[in-house]
Design an enzyme around this catalytic site. Sequence first.
Site, mmCIF file in Angstrom:
data_model
loop_
_atom_site.group_PDB
_atom_site.id
_atom_site.type_symbol
_atom_site.label_atom_id
_atom_site.label_comp_id
_atom_site.label_asym_id
_atom_site.label_seq_id
_atom_site.Cartn_x
_atom_site.Cartn_y
_atom_site.Cartn_z
ATOM 1 N N GLY A 48 0.853 -1.177 0.000
ATOM 2 C CA GLY A 48 0.000 0.000 0.000
ATOM 3 C C GLY A 48 0.885 1.220 0.000
ATOM 4 O O GLY A 48 2.048 1.151 0.427
ATOM 5 N N GLN A 53 2.751 10.191 1.181
ATOM 6 C CA GLN A 53 4.078 9.566 1.272
ATOM 7 C C GLN A 53 4.988 9.949 0.111
ATOM 8 O O GLN A 53 6.197 9.736 0.181
ATOM 9 C CB GLN A 53 3.955 8.035 1.325
ATOM 10 C CG GLN A 53 3.352 7.524 2.620
ATOM 11 C CD GLN A 53 3.288 6.009 2.616
ATOM 12 O OE1 GLN A 53 2.337 5.425 2.127
ATOM 13 N NE2 GLN A 53 4.319 5.375 3.148
ATOM 14 N N CYS A 91 6.193 0.189 7.349
ATOM 15 C CA CYS A 91 5.774 1.315 6.509
ATOM 16 C C CYS A 91 6.957 1.793 5.672
ATOM 17 O O CYS A 91 8.069 1.906 6.194
ATOM 18 C CB CYS A 91 5.268 2.442 7.404
ATOM 19 S SG CYS A 91 4.714 3.888 6.492
ATOM 20 N N LEU A 92 6.699 2.082 4.402
ATOM 21 C CA LEU A 92 7.765 2.567 3.517
ATOM 22 C C LEU A 92 8.351 3.887 4.014
ATOM 23 O O LEU A 92 9.488 4.206 3.704
ATOM 24 C CB LEU A 92 7.217 2.748 2.093
ATOM 25 C CG LEU A 92 6.662 1.496 1.406
ATOM 26 C CD1 LEU A 92 6.057 1.854 0.053
ATOM 27 C CD2 LEU A 92 7.748 0.438 1.248
ATOM 28 N N HIS A 133 -4.288 1.171 7.641
ATOM 29 C CA HIS A 133 -2.956 1.786 7.676
ATOM 30 C C HIS A 133 -2.884 2.969 6.691
ATOM 31 O O HIS A 133 -2.408 4.056 7.044
ATOM 32 C CB HIS A 133 -1.914 0.711 7.331
ATOM 33 C CG HIS A 133 -0.503 1.194 7.275
ATOM 34 N ND1 HIS A 133 0.446 0.796 8.182
ATOM 35 C CD2 HIS A 133 0.126 2.045 6.411
ATOM 36 C CE1 HIS A 133 1.611 1.385 7.881
ATOM 37 N NE2 HIS A 133 1.435 2.147 6.806
ATOM 38 N N GLU A 134 -3.396 2.750 5.470
ATOM 39 C CA GLU A 134 -3.341 3.813 4.458
ATOM 40 C C GLU A 134 -4.280 4.963 4.800
ATOM 41 O O GLU A 134 -3.941 6.125 4.594
ATOM 42 C CB GLU A 134 -3.647 3.249 3.061
ATOM 43 C CG GLU A 134 -2.705 2.150 2.580
ATOM 44 C CD GLU A 134 -1.227 2.497 2.710
ATOM 45 O OE1 GLU A 134 -0.860 3.676 2.584
ATOM 46 O OE2 GLU A 134 -0.432 1.580 2.959
ATOM 47 N N HIS A 137 -2.619 7.384 7.032
ATOM 48 C CA HIS A 137 -1.671 8.300 6.374
ATOM 49 C C HIS A 137 -2.356 9.595 5.934
ATOM 50 O O HIS A 137 -1.745 10.657 5.945
ATOM 51 C CB HIS A 137 -1.056 7.643 5.132
ATOM 52 C CG HIS A 137 0.158 6.807 5.420
ATOM 53 N ND1 HIS A 137 1.314 7.326 5.952
ATOM 54 C CD2 HIS A 137 0.401 5.484 5.219
ATOM 55 C CE1 HIS A 137 2.221 6.355 6.075
ATOM 56 N NE2 HIS A 137 1.689 5.230 5.649
HETATM 57 ZN ZN ZN Z 1 2.657 3.415 5.695
#
Ligand code: ZN
Length: 155
Positions: A48, A53, A91-92, A133-134, A137
């Site tokens: 995701g 991000q 998480c990225l 999670h997304e 963000h």
């Molecule tokens: Zn993330």
Amino acid sequence: MMLPILTLPNPQLRQRSEEVDPKILKTPEFQSWLDDLIETMWKADGVGIAAPQVGRPIRVFIAVDGKTPHVVINPVVTGKSWRMEDGEEGCLSVPGKYGVVRRYRSFRIKALDREGKKIAFEPSGFFARVLQHELDHLDGVLFIDRAKKIVNIQL
Ligand code: ZN
């Protein structure tokens, strides 16, 4: 084209993102940016990725169900399960860490797809976790804010 992924402590990750004006969905610029966002997620080995991000503060994210990447625009949560469950997340934008996070086991969400059509999901299991999670963000919330336990991993 792969987009640069912002990582902590970049303050843009902490902003609340704005709703998308559906009029921009049809523009070639937006459609090719969505393709770039999906490509960036795959190349970074993510399941995701959310627009903030990559430095664009709009309410858009990609979430993978199985192998299918779903484009989710202006999501609204319309119901939540009573049950919650713990699971591991990374998480990225937070490299080198993962944590155990409590999430709703299932919930309901409505949104627009990349063509502006109305879509709805009633996810459970891992896909429900990815969506939550997304969604976080888009409000500047990261998994480390919710994690009960954070583990550092050697990169
Ligand atoms: Zn993330």
